[in-house]
Design a protein around this motif. Structure first.
Motif, PDB file in Angstrom:
ATOM      1  N   MET A 276      -9.995   2.733   0.702  1.00  7.36           N
ATOM      2  CA  MET A 276     -10.059   3.397   2.012  1.00  7.36           C
ATOM      3  C   MET A 276      -8.831   3.052   2.851  1.00  7.36           C
ATOM      4  O   MET A 276      -8.261   3.909   3.520  1.00  7.36           O
ATOM      5  N   VAL A 277      -8.423   1.801   2.809  1.00 12.46           N
ATOM      6  CA  VAL A 277      -7.251   1.377   3.580  1.00 12.46           C
ATOM      7  C   VAL A 277      -5.979   1.968   2.969  1.00 12.46           C
ATOM      8  O   VAL A 277      -5.121   2.486   3.684  1.00 12.46           O
ATOM      9  N   MET A 278      -5.875   1.933   1.658  1.00 14.87           N
ATOM     10  CA  MET A 278      -4.667   2.419   1.002  1.00 14.87           C
ATOM     11  C   MET A 278      -4.505   3.939   1.173  1.00 14.87           C
ATOM     12  O   MET A 278      -3.393   4.441   1.223  1.00 14.87           O
ATOM     13  N   ARG A 279      -5.602   4.664   1.302  1.00 13.47           N
ATOM     14  CA  ARG A 279      -5.534   6.115   1.483  1.00 13.47           C
ATOM     15  C   ARG A 279      -5.259   6.520   2.919  1.00 13.47           C
ATOM     16  O   ARG A 279      -5.022   7.694   3.189  1.00 13.47           O
ATOM     17  N   SER A 280      -5.289   5.588   3.838  1.00  9.10           N
ATOM     18  CA  SER A 280      -5.128   5.938   5.250  1.00  9.10           C
ATOM     19  C   SER A 280      -3.724   6.462   5.557  1.00  9.10           C
ATOM     20  O   SER A 280      -3.508   7.051   6.590  1.00  9.10           O
ATOM     21  N   ARG A 281      -2.784   6.238   4.673  1.00 12.62           N
ATOM     22  CA  ARG A 281      -1.403   6.730   4.805  1.00 12.62           C
ATOM     23  C   ARG A 281      -0.633   6.114   5.956  1.00 12.62           C
ATOM     24  O   ARG A 281       0.426   6.569   6.291  1.00 12.62           O
ATOM     25  N   ARG A 282      -1.155   5.096   6.580  1.00 12.06           N
ATOM     26  CA  ARG A 282      -0.411   4.413   7.626  1.00 12.06           C
ATOM     27  C   ARG A 282       0.115   3.133   7.012  1.00 12.06           C
ATOM     28  O   ARG A 282      -0.619   2.177   6.813  1.00 12.06           O
ATOM     29  N   LYS A 283       1.385   3.134   6.652  1.00 14.08           N
ATOM     30  CA  LYS A 283       1.946   1.941   6.045  1.00 14.08           C
ATOM     31  C   LYS A 283       3.318   1.664   6.621  1.00 14.08           C
ATOM     32  O   LYS A 283       4.010   2.564   7.083  1.00 14.08           O
ATOM     33  N   VAL A 284       3.666   0.393   6.588  1.00 15.04           N
ATOM     34  CA  VAL A 284       4.957  -0.076   7.061  1.00 15.04           C
ATOM     35  C   VAL A 284       5.472  -1.043   6.010  1.00 15.04           C
ATOM     36  O   VAL A 284       4.708  -1.850   5.479  1.00 15.04           O
ATOM     37  N   ALA A 285       6.759  -0.963   5.709  1.00 18.45           N
ATOM     38  CA  ALA A 285       7.324  -1.810   4.657  1.00 18.45           C
ATOM     39  C   ALA A 285       8.500  -2.621   5.187  1.00 18.45           C
ATOM     40  O   ALA A 285       9.220  -2.194   6.092  1.00 18.45           O
ATOM     41  N   THR A 286       8.656  -3.795   4.612  1.00 22.23           N
ATOM     42  CA  THR A 286       9.836  -4.622   4.839  1.00 22.23           C
ATOM     43  C   THR A 286      10.420  -4.929   3.466  1.00 22.23           C
ATOM     44  O   THR A 286       9.998  -4.370   2.459  1.00 22.23           O
TER      45      THR A 286
END
Length: 136
Positions: free
Chosen positions: A12-22
């Motif tokens: 559910m979290v991974m599908r939320s499409r809200r991600k930020v990367a460093t």
């Protein structure tokens, strides 16, 4: 922070499409629906860790997970009171210094929540305007 435990919660979290990367970490964020939508008010911040075998052997992966837990606890006040976060380690996280990871987690939590609150506000405004137009 509590932990995400089931595969369903992670997806559910991974599908939320809200991600930020460093450089060494990718953070996926999900802010659950409000209590009005049937989610209990006792829902709190939850953390999930994804450290694959590409990061290293079991000893290295566990070391990375321990670091992530400490850093998430240190910076959890930057997150809203109700949210899910999955921190995914890139292979370079195994060799990164604790100080570098500390800066990256602080950046992720700050920028991920800022982007999330903007997205939620825009979605709320759009729904409200759509509802007003439909009733007119």
């Amino acid at each position: 922070m509590e932990r995400l435990q089931s595969h369903r919660e992670f997806t559910m979290v991974m599908r939320s499409r809200r991600k930020v990367a460093t450089q060494d970490i990718v953070a996926h964020f999900r802010v659950p629906p409000t209590e009005e939508d049937g989610v209990p008010s006792s829902f709190c911040r939850r953390l999930g860790l994804a450290v694959s075998k590409s990061v290293g052997n079991a000893v290295v992966r566990n070391s990375v997970k321990r670091r992530f837990r400490v850093l998430a606890r240190r910076h959890e006040d930057m997150l809203p009171p109700r949210c899910d976060v999955v921190l995914r380690a890139k292979p370079s996280a195994a060799t990164a210094s604790f100080a570098d990871l500390d800066v990256q987690v602080a950046h992720l939590f700050d920028s991920g929540w800022s982007a999330g609150s903007r997205m939620r506000a825009l979605t709320h405004e759009t729904r409200r305007h759509d509802g007003e137009q439909a009733t007119s």
